[in-house]
Motif scaffolding. Sequence first.
Motif, PDB file in Angstrom:
ATOM      1  N   ARG A 173       0.985  -1.239   0.130  1.00 29.10           N
ATOM      2  CA  ARG A 173      -0.036  -0.008  -0.051  1.00 29.10           C
ATOM      3  C   ARG A 173       0.651   1.253   0.202  1.00 29.10           C
ATOM      4  N   THR A 174       0.286   2.393  -0.271  1.00 27.17           N
ATOM      5  CA  THR A 174       0.849   3.740  -0.308  1.00 27.17           C
ATOM      6  C   THR A 174      -0.179   4.594   0.756  1.00 27.17           C
ATOM      7  N   TYR A 175       0.641   5.193   1.690  1.00 27.82           N
ATOM      8  CA  TYR A 175      -0.269   5.847   2.520  1.00 27.82           C
ATOM      9  C   TYR A 175       0.285   7.398   2.136  1.00 27.82           C
ATOM     10  N   GLU A 176      -0.711   8.562   2.191  1.00 24.99           N
ATOM     11  CA  GLU A 176      -0.246   9.815   1.973  1.00 24.99           C
ATOM     12  C   GLU A 176       0.144  10.383   3.322  1.00 24.99           C
ATOM     13  N   GLU A 177       1.172  11.488   3.230  1.00 28.62           N
ATOM     14  CA  GLU A 177       1.507  12.109   4.254  1.00 28.62           C
ATOM     15  C   GLU A 177       0.242  12.439   5.193  1.00 28.62           C
ATOM     16  N   THR A 178       0.700  12.195   6.463  1.00 28.51           N
ATOM     17  CA  THR A 178      -0.627  12.267   7.366  1.00 28.51           C
ATOM     18  C   THR A 178      -0.162  12.872   8.849  1.00 28.51           C
ATOM     19  N   LEU A 179      -0.912  13.901   9.441  1.00 29.64           N
ATOM     20  CA  LEU A 179      -0.644  14.195  10.628  1.00 29.64           C
ATOM     21  C   LEU A 179      -1.417  13.526  11.779  1.00 29.64           C
ATOM     22  N   PHE A 180      -0.421  13.091  12.873  1.00 30.56           N
ATOM     23  CA  PHE A 180      -0.955  12.421  14.136  1.00 30.56           C
ATOM     24  C   PHE A 180      -0.500  13.233  15.336  1.00 30.56           C
ATOM     25  N   THR A 181      -1.623  12.967  16.451  1.00 30.48           N
ATOM     26  CA  THR A 181      -1.329  13.167  17.787  1.00 30.48           C
ATOM     27  C   THR A 181      -0.393  11.969  18.417  1.00 30.48           C
ATOM     28  N   SER A 182       0.461  11.997  19.062  1.00 30.62           N
ATOM     29  CA  SER A 182       1.218  10.950  19.552  1.00 30.62           C
ATOM     30  C   SER A 182       1.714  11.154  20.923  1.00 30.62           C
ATOM     31  N   VAL A 183       1.950   9.937  21.505  1.00 30.97           N
ATOM     32  CA  VAL A 183       2.648  10.083  22.744  1.00 30.97           C
ATOM     33  C   VAL A 183       3.679   8.850  23.051  1.00 30.97           C
ATOM     34  N   LYS A 184       4.656   9.261  23.250  1.00 33.26           N
ATOM     35  CA  LYS A 184       5.820   8.117  23.515  1.00 33.26           C
ATOM     36  C   LYS A 184       5.556   7.432  24.907  1.00 33.26           C
ATOM     37  N   LEU A 185       5.517   6.169  25.028  1.00 28.46           N
ATOM     38  CA  LEU A 185       5.273   5.471  26.450  1.00 28.46           C
ATOM     39  C   LEU A 185       6.544   4.743  26.671  1.00 28.46           C
ATOM     40  N   SER A 186       6.792   4.788  28.074  1.00 28.46           N
ATOM     41  CA  SER A 186       7.856   4.375  28.804  1.00 28.46           C
ATOM     42  C   SER A 186       7.526   2.605  28.970  1.00 28.46           C
ATOM     43  N   THR A 187       6.212   2.155  29.002  1.00 31.45           N
ATOM     44  CA  THR A 187       6.122   0.941  29.106  1.00 31.45           C
ATOM     45  C   THR A 187       6.099   0.188  27.721  1.00 31.45           C
ATOM     46  N   SER A 188       6.451  -1.112  28.084  1.00 31.11           N
ATOM     47  CA  SER A 188       6.465  -2.082  26.868  1.00 31.11           C
ATOM     48  C   SER A 188       5.481  -2.996  27.030  1.00 31.11           C
ATOM     49  N   GLY A 189       5.143  -3.699  25.901  1.00 33.26           N
ATOM     50  CA  GLY A 189       4.086  -4.714  25.881  1.00 33.26           C
ATOM     51  C   GLY A 189       2.841  -3.753  25.294  1.00 33.26           C
ATOM     52  N   TYR A 190       2.147  -4.608  24.641  1.00 30.78           N
ATOM     53  CA  TYR A 190       0.852  -3.920  24.000  1.00 30.78           C
ATOM     54  C   TYR A 190      -0.137  -3.978  25.146  1.00 30.78           C
ATOM     55  N   LYS A 191      -0.636  -4.722  26.130  1.00 33.62           N
ATOM     56  CA  LYS A 191      -1.576  -4.623  27.114  1.00 33.62           C
ATOM     57  C   LYS A 191      -1.191  -3.200  27.913  1.00 33.62           C
ATOM     58  N   ASP A 192      -0.236  -3.056  28.440  1.00 36.11           N
ATOM     59  CA  ASP A 192       0.060  -1.745  29.374  1.00 36.11           C
ATOM     60  C   ASP A 192       0.180  -0.494  28.374  1.00 36.11           C
ATOM     61  N   SER A 193       0.735  -0.781  27.321  1.00 35.02           N
ATOM     62  CA  SER A 193       1.072   0.478  26.549  1.00 35.02           C
ATOM     63  C   SER A 193      -0.148   0.951  25.925  1.00 35.02           C
ATOM     64  N   SER A 194      -0.991   0.009  24.990  1.00 32.50           N
ATOM     65  CA  SER A 194      -2.237   0.335  24.699  1.00 32.50           C
ATOM     66  C   SER A 194      -3.218   1.063  25.679  1.00 32.50           C
ATOM     67  N   SER A 195      -3.373   0.605  26.880  1.00 32.11           N
ATOM     68  CA  SER A 195      -4.298   1.265  27.640  1.00 32.11           C
ATOM     69  C   SER A 195      -3.694   2.351  28.140  1.00 32.11           C
ATOM     70  N   LYS A 196      -2.632   2.638  28.520  1.00 31.32           N
ATOM     71  CA  LYS A 196      -1.940   4.009  28.937  1.00 31.32           C
ATOM     72  C   LYS A 196      -2.073   4.997  27.898  1.00 31.32           C
ATOM     73  N   GLY A 197      -1.608   4.659  26.676  1.00 33.29           N
ATOM     74  CA  GLY A 197      -1.706   5.448  25.387  1.00 33.29           C
ATOM     75  C   GLY A 197      -2.756   6.014  25.019  1.00 33.29           C
ATOM     76  N   PHE A 198      -3.869   5.190  25.051  1.00 33.57           N
ATOM     77  CA  PHE A 198      -5.022   5.280  24.528  1.00 33.57           C
ATOM     78  C   PHE A 198      -5.764   6.279  25.655  1.00 33.57           C
ATOM     79  N   SER A 199      -5.656   6.277  26.939  1.00 34.70           N
ATOM     80  CA  SER A 199      -6.256   6.814  27.787  1.00 34.70           C
ATOM     81  C   SER A 199      -5.671   8.399  27.675  1.00 34.70           C
ATOM     82  N   ILE A 200      -4.374   8.394  27.377  1.00 38.57           N
ATOM     83  CA  ILE A 200      -3.800   9.827  27.057  1.00 38.57           C
ATOM     84  C   ILE A 200      -4.227  10.498  26.184  1.00 38.57           C
TER      85      ILE A 200
END
Length: 194
Positions: free
Chosen positions: A46-73
Amino acid sequence: MKVVLILISIVFITFIAIQIYALKTQSSIETYSYEVHQKYKTFEIRTYEETLFTSVKLSTSGYKDSSSKGFSILAGYIFGGNERNEKISMTSPVAMTLTDSMTMMFMVPKEFSKETLPKPNQSSITFKKEPKRIVAALRFSGWANDKKIEDAKQKLKSALDQEGIAYSNRFCFLGYNAPYEVFNRINEIIVELK
């Protein structure tokens, strides 16, 4: 016995109503659009066009902890946790980088630019422009977890190696469904191609 049957019926009807609501709202959500160039047995290019995102870098690793914390923020930001108390539409999919330090990202609706977005109340939230890119994408269903994500990543790497397609180490998980959606759950692993 009658009361138990009534309670079970109420729970069942509520569950069905929530799933119907989820299907209807999912179709109106703005998505990270792409163009498919080639389909293979287990993945597509696939090709994705240039896109803007809001983002948060997480100190936790692993999907479960990171996804919950990141989604909340990030959800806090789009639900009004910003200098203008402005609500911003949810988009799909939610993206997570798959590196040692994970970053969760929400796509910014196209009506906004970096300059018109309200300033986040949380300093950990940043705005990040993803450049136009060509990726390989592998889809899997059900509820995502660390094992399923890693299995899909390895399956994609193996398929790309088999086809002789060079790829970077920039893998990303994409989740398309709200947490309360049970049916038709869609997840993807994408990787930028060299």
